[in-house]
Write a protein that holds these residues in place. Structure first.
Motif, PDB file in Angstrom:
ATOM      1  N   GLY A  89      34.879 -13.933   5.773  1.00  0.00           N
ATOM      2  CA  GLY A  89      34.104 -13.540   6.959  1.00  0.00           C
ATOM      3  C   GLY A  89      33.399 -14.608   7.550  1.00  0.00           C
ATOM      4  O   GLY A  89      34.057 -16.074   7.366  1.00  0.00           O
ATOM      5  N   TRP A  90      32.520 -14.451   8.545  1.00  0.00           N
ATOM      6  CA  TRP A  90      31.760 -15.586   9.107  1.00  0.00           C
ATOM      7  C   TRP A  90      31.179 -16.602   8.185  1.00  0.00           C
ATOM      8  O   TRP A  90      30.549 -15.982   7.214  1.00  0.00           O
ATOM      9  N   GLY A  91      30.706 -17.609   8.482  1.00  0.00           N
ATOM     10  CA  GLY A  91      30.077 -18.568   7.673  1.00  0.00           C
ATOM     11  C   GLY A  91      28.610 -18.457   8.209  1.00  0.00           C
ATOM     12  O   GLY A  91      27.892 -17.813   7.556  1.00  0.00           O
ATOM     13  N   ALA A  92      28.250 -19.008   9.306  1.00  0.00           N
ATOM     14  CA  ALA A  92      26.988 -18.831   9.996  1.00  0.00           C
ATOM     15  C   ALA A  92      26.953 -17.942  11.205  1.00  0.00           C
ATOM     16  O   ALA A  92      28.027 -18.432  12.214  1.00  0.00           O
ATOM     17  N   TRP A  93      26.218 -16.910  11.589  1.00  0.00           N
ATOM     18  CA  TRP A  93      26.394 -16.294  12.662  1.00  0.00           C
ATOM     19  C   TRP A  93      24.874 -16.177  13.100  1.00  0.00           C
ATOM     20  O   TRP A  93      23.932 -16.104  12.723  1.00  0.00           O
ATOM     21  N   LEU A  94      24.912 -16.890  14.502  1.00  0.00           N
ATOM     22  CA  LEU A  94      23.329 -17.037  14.903  1.00  0.00           C
ATOM     23  C   LEU A  94      23.287 -16.151  16.366  1.00  0.00           C
ATOM     24  O   LEU A  94      24.063 -16.048  16.986  1.00  0.00           O
ATOM     25  N   ASP A  95      22.170 -15.314  16.160  1.00  0.00           N
ATOM     26  CA  ASP A  95      21.647 -14.924  17.442  1.00  0.00           C
ATOM     27  C   ASP A  95      20.218 -15.346  17.556  1.00  0.00           C
ATOM     28  O   ASP A  95      19.886 -16.467  16.933  1.00  0.00           O
ATOM     29  N   GLY A  96      19.321 -14.911  18.464  1.00  0.00           N
ATOM     30  CA  GLY A  96      18.268 -15.646  18.758  1.00  0.00           C
ATOM     31  C   GLY A  96      18.390 -16.927  19.537  1.00  0.00           C
ATOM     32  O   GLY A  96      19.540 -17.091  20.218  1.00  0.00           O
ATOM     33  N   SER A  97      17.289 -17.537  19.703  1.00  0.00           N
ATOM     34  CA  SER A  97      17.242 -18.974  20.686  1.00  0.00           C
ATOM     35  C   SER A  97      16.551 -19.932  19.726  1.00  0.00           C
ATOM     36  O   SER A  97      15.748 -19.992  18.853  1.00  0.00           O
ATOM     37  N   GLY A 119      26.236 -13.670  21.580  1.00  0.00           N
ATOM     38  CA  GLY A 119      25.726 -13.713  22.983  1.00  0.00           C
ATOM     39  C   GLY A 119      24.601 -12.755  23.239  1.00  0.00           C
ATOM     40  O   GLY A 119      24.163 -11.909  22.514  1.00  0.00           O
ATOM     41  N   GLY A 120      24.067 -12.430  24.519  1.00  0.00           N
ATOM     42  CA  GLY A 120      23.098 -11.632  25.021  1.00  0.00           C
ATOM     43  C   GLY A 120      22.211 -12.326  25.952  1.00  0.00           C
ATOM     44  O   GLY A 120      21.812 -11.610  26.842  1.00  0.00           O
ATOM     45  N   PHE A 121      21.881 -13.597  25.860  1.00  0.00           N
ATOM     46  CA  PHE A 121      21.202 -14.465  26.882  1.00  0.00           C
ATOM     47  C   PHE A 121      21.586 -15.920  26.526  1.00  0.00           C
ATOM     48  O   PHE A 121      21.591 -16.321  25.368  1.00  0.00           O
ATOM     49  N   ILE A 142      31.828 -19.606  20.412  1.00  0.00           N
ATOM     50  CA  ILE A 142      30.567 -19.207  21.104  1.00  0.00           C
ATOM     51  C   ILE A 142      30.863 -17.755  22.117  1.00  0.00           C
ATOM     52  O   ILE A 142      31.874 -18.388  23.067  1.00  0.00           O
ATOM     53  N   SER A 143      30.281 -16.993  22.166  1.00  0.00           N
ATOM     54  CA  SER A 143      30.655 -15.771  22.859  1.00  0.00           C
ATOM     55  C   SER A 143      29.367 -15.264  23.550  1.00  0.00           C
ATOM     56  O   SER A 143      28.394 -14.964  23.070  1.00  0.00           O
ATOM     57  N   TYR A 144      29.209 -15.130  25.103  1.00  0.00           N
ATOM     58  CA  TYR A 144      28.321 -14.474  25.973  1.00  0.00           C
ATOM     59  C   TYR A 144      26.939 -15.229  25.652  1.00  0.00           C
ATOM     60  O   TYR A 144      26.003 -14.602  25.338  1.00  0.00           O
ATOM     61  N   ALA A 145      27.043 -16.517  25.382  1.00  0.00           N
ATOM     62  CA  ALA A 145      25.911 -17.392  24.957  1.00  0.00           C
ATOM     63  C   ALA A 145      26.130 -18.679  25.868  1.00  0.00           C
ATOM     64  O   ALA A 145      26.986 -19.076  25.714  1.00  0.00           O
ATOM     65  N   ASN A 146      25.069 -19.065  26.364  1.00  0.00           N
ATOM     66  CA  ASN A 146      24.772 -20.155  27.313  1.00  0.00           C
ATOM     67  C   ASN A 146      23.915 -21.321  26.646  1.00  0.00           C
ATOM     68  O   ASN A 146      22.977 -21.064  25.883  1.00  0.00           O
TER      69      ASN A 146
END
Length: 268
Positions: A89-97, A119-121, A142-146
């Motif tokens: 699966g994924w190694g590191a999955w990052l949400d947040g900022s 993503g999300g914002f 990187i998806s839906y993330a800026n």
């Protein structure tokens, strides 16, 4: 774990759930924990960081799950000198900022990326001096993330055709600089679905069997002072790949009959 705790030189293991869960207790000072020199292992997710201002340093996190080895949310969590591995699966999955990863290695052998920003914002996540590799798919995504940055890092995919060293989808204003990105059977960098206003600079991007850089449905991206070597073409600008700029860069096709730069239904 609440706040202002230190875990060092320790081993944490779990059969089903997270081996270590840094939870948000809801208080003003929730988080701000330090984990250093430790080994964290689970068949499921090894580490879940659901609080802010935590430091994970010189530690190894490993799992064998179709989920992710490390999950990160909230704000300003830092990983330094870590090894993050997964076999399925994924190694590191990052949400947040405002998270940062430096001097770390992230690997997997699956259809999910070794490193992934969800993503999300705007995220403002930074990766520096790190290594991301996947033998089964994309090295980084990187998806839906800026507004994220990857600097002085290596992204290597040895996965099947269609994989990418780095894939951006619906992700804008991200910066990749002084990095090495490669795929043996797929694309070096793949930009799709409104991946706009991204910058690749002072980097080497290669593909052994496809385009080093493939852009489709994405506009206003900039590549500068970079080296792009593709197995079947250096750079491909496909449908609705408009207003992109390539400056002070070298583009090479490593196969007869394929262009170093190919424009297909692209404009401006």
């Amino acid at each position: 774990v609440g706040a202002y705790n230190t875990i060092s030189l320790s081993t944490m293991a779990a059969v089903m759930n997270q081996a270590l869960y840094l939870a948000d207790s809801g208080g003003v000072n929730s988080g701000s924990n330090t984990v250093t020199g430790s080994y964290i292992q689970s068949v499921n997710m090894a580490l879940y960081v659901d609080s802010s201002n935590n430091l994970i340093a010189q530690s190894t996190m490993t799992s064998n799950t179709t989920s992710n080895t490390v999950g990160v949310s909230k704000y300003k969590n830092e990983f330094v000198g870590c090894m993050i591995t997964n076999t399925d699966g994924w190694g590191a999955w990052l949400d947040g900022s405002y998270h940062s990863i430096s001097f770390s290695t992230m690997t997997t052998n699956s259809s999910s990326p070794a490193f992934y920003i969800n993503g999300g914002f705007p995220r403002w996540i930074s990766v520096t001096d790190s290594y991301m590799a996947n033998a089964g798919g994309d090295a980084a995504g990187i998806s839906y993330a800026n507004n994220n940055t990857i600097t002085r890092s290596t992204m290597t995919s040895t996965g099947p055709a269609g994989s990418a060293g780095l894939r951006l989808g619906n992700a804008s204003s991200n910066t990749i600089t002084q990095s090495f990105i490669t795929s043996t059977a797929g694309y070096g960098v793949y930009l799709t679905a409104s991946a706009n206003y991204n910058t690749i600079s002072q980097s080497t991007v290669t593909s052994g069997a496809d385009s080093a850089l493939y852009i489709t449905g994405s506009s206003a991206n900039t590549v500068t002072q970079s080296y792009l070597l593709g197995g079947t073409g250096g750079v491909w600008l496909g449908s609705n790949a408009d207003y992109n700029a390539i400056r002070l860069s070298t583009m090479i096709s490593d196969s007869a009959g394929n262009a170093a730069l190919f424009l297909y239904r692209a404009s401006s």
